[in-house]
Design a protein around this motif. Structure first.
Motif, PDB file in Angstrom:
ATOM      1  N   GLY A  19       0.784  -1.218  -0.076  1.00  0.00           N
ATOM      2  CA  GLY A  19       0.117  -0.133   0.126  1.00  0.00           C
ATOM      3  C   GLY A  19       0.597   1.373  -0.030  1.00  0.00           C
ATOM      4  O   GLY A  19       0.606   2.405  -0.865  1.00  0.00           O
ATOM      5  N   ASP A  20       2.007   1.164   0.631  1.00  0.00           N
ATOM      6  CA  ASP A  20       2.755   2.636   0.926  1.00  0.00           C
ATOM      7  C   ASP A  20       3.374   2.551  -0.512  1.00  0.00           C
ATOM      8  O   ASP A  20       3.718   3.700  -0.871  1.00  0.00           O
ATOM      9  N   ASP A 123      -2.134  11.115   7.010  1.00  0.00           N
ATOM     10  CA  ASP A 123      -3.069  11.679   5.988  1.00  0.00           C
ATOM     11  C   ASP A 123      -2.471  11.487   4.541  1.00  0.00           C
ATOM     12  O   ASP A 123      -1.582  11.891   4.297  1.00  0.00           O
ATOM     13  N   LEU A 124      -3.341  11.117   3.544  1.00  0.00           N
ATOM     14  CA  LEU A 124      -2.872  10.547   2.307  1.00  0.00           C
ATOM     15  C   LEU A 124      -2.399  11.910   1.640  1.00  0.00           C
ATOM     16  O   LEU A 124      -1.420  11.794   0.891  1.00  0.00           O
ATOM     17  N   ASP A 126      -1.221  14.809   2.692  1.00  0.00           N
ATOM     18  CA  ASP A 126       0.033  15.049   3.517  1.00  0.00           C
ATOM     19  C   ASP A 126       1.233  14.020   2.879  1.00  0.00           C
ATOM     20  O   ASP A 126       2.366  14.326   2.526  1.00  0.00           O
ATOM     21  N   PHE A 127       0.878  12.713   2.764  1.00  0.00           N
ATOM     22  CA  PHE A 127       1.720  11.660   2.454  1.00  0.00           C
ATOM     23  C   PHE A 127       2.131  12.038   1.127  1.00  0.00           C
ATOM     24  O   PHE A 127       3.353  12.140   0.555  1.00  0.00           O
ATOM     25  N   ASN A 128       1.210  12.329  -0.067  1.00  0.00           N
ATOM     26  CA  ASN A 128       1.707  12.863  -1.494  1.00  0.00           C
ATOM     27  C   ASN A 128       2.400  14.000  -1.564  1.00  0.00           C
ATOM     28  O   ASN A 128       3.304  14.229  -1.963  1.00  0.00           O
ATOM     29  N   ASP A 129       2.040  15.068  -0.407  1.00  0.00           N
ATOM     30  CA  ASP A 129       2.879  16.089  -0.534  1.00  0.00           C
ATOM     31  C   ASP A 129       4.432  16.013  -0.062  1.00  0.00           C
ATOM     32  O   ASP A 129       5.350  16.406  -0.752  1.00  0.00           O
TER      33      ASP A 129
END
Length: 148
Positions: A19-20, A123-124, A126-129
């Motif tokens: 998933g990560d 948070d997705l 934030d993760f993408n950022d």
């Protein structure tokens, strides 16, 4: 910001969580930095990839490694130690990208010469950022060592 690179940035993602890995790949693909992404599932496979052993004999040296700490067989701390002790690999920048924010993990990673330590946000967005910022930094801002 920065000069365009003559070749795509090669990123090796070392993470055992599918998933990560998927979220990292999707975040990296959203940027316009030209790149090639390779993925391995644990530290042992990472070392085989970096040393071009086993099924990775055709592997190309990455420009940067995104490394999870907690993995089976060989964890990220062991990979850091191995890579930074290896004269042929030690110049590859390694960004520890992990869920752990334990002080001991931060200190041990930097002691083992990690180039950066980033905690994976829950948070997705934030993760993408965070992943896009790492990509932008290594894809546009820093000067990476030439392949040996």
């Amino acid at each position: 910001m920065g000069q365009p690179r003559p070749n795509p940035v090669r990123i090796l993602v070392v993470d055992d969580d599918p998933g990560d890995v998927l979220m990292i790949e999707e975040a990296l693909e959203e940027s316009d930095v030209e790149k090639v992404i390779d993925v391995v599932a644990d530290g042992q496979e990472a070392m085989e990839f970096l040393r071009r052993e086993g099924r990775h004999v055709e592997a190309q040296r990455p420009d940067v490694i995104l490394l999870d700490l907690n993995m089976p067989r060989m964890d990220g701390r062991q990979v850091l130690g191995e890579v930074k002790r290896d004269e042929n690999l030690r110049t590859i920048p390694i960004v520890v990208l992990t869920t752990s924010n334990a002080d001991t993990d931060v200190v041990s990673s930097y002691t083992l010469q990690a180039n950066a330590y980033v905690t994976k946000p829950i948070d997705l967005d934030d993760f993408n950022d965070v992943v896009r910022r790492i990509d932008e930094f290594f894809g546009r801002v820093v000067v990476l060592p030439k392949h040996q």
